[in-house]
Design a protein around this motif. Structure first.
Motif, PDB file in Angstrom:
ATOM      1  N   LEU A 158       0.824  -1.226   0.069  1.00 33.77           N
ATOM      2  CA  LEU A 158       0.145  -0.057  -0.011  1.00 33.77           C
ATOM      3  C   LEU A 158       1.019   1.249  -0.054  1.00 33.77           C
ATOM      4  O   LEU A 158       0.621   2.392  -0.798  1.00 33.77           O
ATOM      5  N   ALA A 159       1.907   0.999   0.856  1.00 35.26           N
ATOM      6  CA  ALA A 159       2.762   2.283   0.761  1.00 35.26           C
ATOM      7  C   ALA A 159       3.445   2.542  -0.574  1.00 35.26           C
ATOM      8  O   ALA A 159       3.450   3.576  -1.075  1.00 35.26           O
ATOM      9  N   TRP A 160       3.780   1.460  -1.129  1.00 35.53           N
ATOM     10  CA  TRP A 160       4.402   1.478  -2.543  1.00 35.53           C
ATOM     11  C   TRP A 160       3.288   2.123  -3.405  1.00 35.53           C
ATOM     12  O   TRP A 160       3.799   3.031  -4.322  1.00 35.53           O
ATOM     13  N   LEU A 161       2.101   1.662  -3.432  1.00 33.18           N
ATOM     14  CA  LEU A 161       1.011   2.007  -4.303  1.00 33.18           C
ATOM     15  C   LEU A 161       0.826   3.517  -4.426  1.00 33.18           C
ATOM     16  O   LEU A 161       0.414   4.180  -5.246  1.00 33.18           O
ATOM     17  N   HIS A 162       0.324   4.038  -2.997  1.00 29.45           N
ATOM     18  CA  HIS A 162       0.247   5.493  -2.840  1.00 29.45           C
ATOM     19  C   HIS A 162       1.346   6.341  -3.390  1.00 29.45           C
ATOM     20  O   HIS A 162       0.967   7.317  -3.635  1.00 29.45           O
ATOM     21  N   LEU A 163       2.607   5.775  -2.904  1.00 30.60           N
ATOM     22  CA  LEU A 163       3.883   6.644  -3.428  1.00 30.60           C
ATOM     23  C   LEU A 163       3.904   6.635  -5.064  1.00 30.60           C
ATOM     24  O   LEU A 163       4.129   7.988  -5.464  1.00 30.60           O
ATOM     25  N   GLN A 164       3.431   5.615  -5.624  1.00 24.06           N
ATOM     26  CA  GLN A 164       3.311   5.648  -7.140  1.00 24.06           C
ATOM     27  C   GLN A 164       2.053   6.731  -7.607  1.00 24.06           C
ATOM     28  O   GLN A 164       2.165   7.543  -8.700  1.00 24.06           O
ATOM     29  N   ASN A 165       0.998   6.594  -6.942  1.00 24.79           N
ATOM     30  CA  ASN A 165      -0.014   7.529  -7.339  1.00 24.79           C
ATOM     31  C   ASN A 165       0.292   9.032  -7.020  1.00 24.79           C
ATOM     32  O   ASN A 165      -0.434   9.769  -7.654  1.00 24.79           O
ATOM     33  N   CYS A 166       1.174   9.417  -5.973  1.00 27.54           N
ATOM     34  CA  CYS A 166       1.390  10.697  -5.632  1.00 27.54           C
ATOM     35  C   CYS A 166       2.759  11.034  -6.435  1.00 27.54           C
ATOM     36  O   CYS A 166       3.379  12.144  -6.306  1.00 27.54           O
ATOM     37  N   GLY A 167       3.160  10.190  -7.389  1.00 27.67           N
ATOM     38  CA  GLY A 167       4.561  10.386  -8.323  1.00 27.67           C
ATOM     39  C   GLY A 167       5.578  10.592  -7.659  1.00 27.67           C
ATOM     40  O   GLY A 167       6.666  11.019  -7.987  1.00 27.67           O
ATOM     41  N   ALA A 168       5.745   9.671  -6.568  1.00 27.40           N
ATOM     42  CA  ALA A 168       7.161   9.403  -5.968  1.00 27.40           C
ATOM     43  C   ALA A 168       7.445   7.985  -5.504  1.00 27.40           C
ATOM     44  O   ALA A 168       7.987   7.722  -4.563  1.00 27.40           O
ATOM     45  N   GLY A 169       7.472   7.289  -6.606  1.00 29.94           N
ATOM     46  CA  GLY A 169       7.611   6.038  -6.759  1.00 29.94           C
ATOM     47  C   GLY A 169       9.111   5.427  -6.358  1.00 29.94           C
ATOM     48  O   GLY A 169      10.161   6.206  -6.594  1.00 29.94           O
ATOM     49  N   VAL A 170       9.160   4.325  -5.991  1.00 35.10           N
ATOM     50  CA  VAL A 170      10.308   3.554  -5.559  1.00 35.10           C
ATOM     51  C   VAL A 170      10.072   2.190  -6.551  1.00 35.10           C
ATOM     52  O   VAL A 170       9.023   1.816  -6.868  1.00 35.10           O
ATOM     53  N   SER A 171      11.239   1.473  -6.721  1.00 38.32           N
ATOM     54  CA  SER A 171      11.060   0.286  -7.557  1.00 38.32           C
ATOM     55  C   SER A 171      10.097  -0.573  -7.377  1.00 38.32           C
ATOM     56  O   SER A 171       9.541  -1.309  -7.890  1.00 38.32           O
ATOM     57  N   SER A 172      10.262  -0.902  -5.920  1.00 38.07           N
ATOM     58  CA  SER A 172       9.342  -2.156  -5.234  1.00 38.07           C
ATOM     59  C   SER A 172       9.190  -1.807  -3.980  1.00 38.07           C
ATOM     60  O   SER A 172       9.769  -1.027  -3.266  1.00 38.07           O
ATOM     61  N   ALA A 173       8.274  -2.675  -3.464  1.00 37.86           N
ATOM     62  CA  ALA A 173       7.890  -2.584  -2.044  1.00 37.86           C
ATOM     63  C   ALA A 173       8.663  -2.620  -1.060  1.00 37.86           C
ATOM     64  O   ALA A 173       8.879  -2.556   0.073  1.00 37.86           O
ATOM     65  N   SER A 174       9.776  -3.769  -1.498  1.00 41.19           N
ATOM     66  CA  SER A 174      10.661  -4.267  -0.686  1.00 41.19           C
ATOM     67  C   SER A 174      11.845  -3.096  -0.441  1.00 41.19           C
ATOM     68  O   SER A 174      12.489  -3.234   0.666  1.00 41.19           O
TER      69      SER A 174
END
Lengths: 148, 427
Positions: free
Chosen positions: B343-359
């Protein structure tokens, strides 16, 4: 006759099988095998997305007038999955299996929650709204998702 | 219908996250009470301190995560959107936190007026949740065993809560109870851990076990049958207790145990056929949970067949430890370890602040390490039920360590999420 939901759900499971083969190869450190298997998986997923974006979603949108509804969200998730696929390919190219397995884990959850929404919500809506043209839509989907 | 696939309707991360971060602190509180009290805490299930500690875990940990996760997951698995997810999360989280603390304090202190107030507060909070979640859920057709299971689970929660409130208020105000208190408490526990917890767990397992572990799916017919079967047996249990027919109570208990054993054994079998590359923390948590649950249900079956077994004061304590801490806490930990980083990864993606993976937000290694300590805590706690003089405090210490570590893992993921969101990406 099969339904859109059944046909597309089967294609999801086919992609799952290919994903499992690729991840298992990477887990065993067989990176060449993993690259080949992941390439196969990626091709199947991209063909599935193309089938949805060029055949299924436009038909649904034309029939329901919902261009900004569920199909818009599914297209956005396709983009996120495409980005994960590209990152995974990069990790394999760099022979970084730890990075690949981390991305694969996230890709799997992303893909599965996406599939769940399609299988439980969007495809049943497609079956409902496209009932009279289902044969034609299915024939095109079969062509779109066929292995080259 | 179209709104249900909309990001605009997806609950913000803050909605479920508050539940997931608070829950381990309740488990830690329970462990600290055990550490402080020592062996006498485990002597009888009827000691006020143990009843209080049990509710720290069942309400403060289990119900807390279950409600928070349902807010997140109902739109995805059932297409049921809560009207105001963030608003609901705020009052529900505050109510459950305050209610669980008040209930535990009231049970431990024996302050009877306080007990009635705490039970009333929790009853009102759960009723509010049932209304908020039940309204959209019951508007959706039961097109899958999961959706049907979720509806039945909510009915189970309603009855379990009503029974708990009735017992608490009757005890507090000195109302005459229609039946012996132990029978009513058993009934409350049976509905809470079976018709609510067990059915909810099965309904979610149908989705998440094949999805996360790439196992074959649960067979369709038993999958549809399990939730109504467990509900029917809980009704039989209640009718048997209500009409003073102990034989039928034992039949209901034994059959519930058999149904649960079949579910747990099937899940272990499915997991043995998983096609994932590695055994991750979630899988290990579920393996601990399934084995502990099997042992607890075998004990329930044995005492249904030979009621004399259940008369030993330690029997119920051991069964409760295995089912609640070994089973439910482990199942839930496994789910948290899958949900929170993603969820943390997904919300980061949706606010344009992504990392490569949830790990990158929470790696598997610290989760696996915490899982091992938790498994040791379960083992020590179960052993402490048999040798409390020797093991009660060590078990409390290890459980406290495992709970604090779980909190540190989850809080670390949240901190990393906030840092990445603030920095605008971590690639």
């Amino acid at each position: 006759m099969t339904t859109i939901r059944a046909f597309m759900t089967d294609d999801h499971r086919h992609c799952d099988d290919l994903f499992a083969d690729a991840e298992q190869a990477a887990g065993k450190g067989q990176l060449d095998v993993a690259r080949a298997e992941f390439g196969h998986f990626r091709q199947a997923v991209l063909a599935h997305f193309a089938a949805e974006e060029s055949t299924l979603f436009p038909a649904f949108e034309a029939r329901t007038g919902m261009a900004m509804g569920p199909t818009r969200v599914m297209r956005m998730e396709h983009e996120q999955i495409r980005a994960l696929l590209a990152d995974a390919v990069d990790a394999l190219a760099a022979a970084d299996s730890e990075e690949f397995l981390g991305i694969a884990e996230t890709l799997l959850i992303m893909m599965q929650q996406h599939n769940m929404k399609e299988e439980n919500i969007l495809y049943p809506m497609c079956d409902e709204h496209l009932a009279d043209v289902a044969g034609e839509v299915l024939a095109r989907l079969e062509v779109d998702t066929a292995e080259p | 219908m179209q709104a249900l696939l909309s990001f605009d309707k997806a609950p913000p991360f803050a909605a479920p996250a508050r539940f997931f971060l608070t829950a381990p602190l309740f488990l830690l509180a329970a462990a600290l009470v055990l550490l402080a009290s020592g062996p006498e805490l485990l002597e009888s299930r009827w000691s006020p301190a143990l009843v209080a500690v049990t509710h720290l875990v069942t309400v403060g940990f289990m119900l807390m995560v279950m409600c928070g996760a349902l807010i997140q997951i109902l739109p995805v698995v059932a297409g049921a959107n809560l009207a105001e997810p963030l608003g609901t999360a705020r009052w529900l989280h505050a109510g459950l936190t305050g209610g669980a603390l008040a209930l535990a304090a009231a049970l431990a202190s024996g302050e009877q007026r306080f007990l009635a107030g705490a039970a009333g507060l929790l009853g009102a909070v759960v009723a509010g949740f049932l209304w908020a979640a039940g309204r959209p859920l019951f508007a959706v057709a039961s097109t899958s065993p999961t959706i049907r299971g979720l509806k039945i689970a909510l009915a189970g929660l309603a009855v379990a809560t009503a029974a708990g409130c009735l017992i608490a208020v009757a005890v507090a105000l000195g109302w005459p109870l229609p039946h012996a208190l132990p029978d009513l408490v058993d009934l409350h526990a049976g509905w809470a851990l079976g018709a609510w917890g067990g059915v909810l767990l099965a309904a979610m397992a149908y989705v998440v076990v094949p999805m996360f572990q790439l196992t074959p799916g649960y067979p369709a017919r038993p999958g549809w049958l399990f939730p109504p079967l467990v509900l029917g047996l809980a009704v039989l249990w209640a009718v048997g207790a209500g009409f003073q027919m102990p034989f039928w109570v034992r039949v209901a208990q034994g059959a519930t145990a058999l149904a649960g054993i079949a579910f747990a054994a099937l899940t272990l079998r499915l997991q043995s056929r998983r096609r994932r590359a590695r055994a991750d923390a979630t899988l290990r948590c579920w393996q601990v949970a399934l084995v502990a649950t099997l042992l607890a249900l075998l004990m329930l079956l044995a005492s249904a067949v030979h009621p004399a077994l259940g008369e030993h004061p330690r029997w119920a304590v051991l069964g409760g430890v295995l089912l609640i801490v070994g089973g439910y806490v482990s199942f839930i930990t496994g789910m948290l370890y899958k949900i929170v980083p993603f969820l943390a990864w997904l919300h980061l993606q949706n606010c344009g602040a992504g990392v490569s993976s949830a790990s990158r937000i929470l790696a598997d290694r610290p989760m696996l390490a915490q899982t091992r300590v938790h498994a040791l805590a379960v083992f020590l706690l179960a052993a402490a039920c048999l040798w409390p003089e020797w093991l009660a405090r060590p078990a409390g210490f290890v459980l406290a360590s495992a709970s604090a570590w779980m909190f540190a893992n989850l809080a670390g993921a949240m901190r990393r999420y906030r840092e990445l969101a603030a920095a605008g990406g971590g690639r």
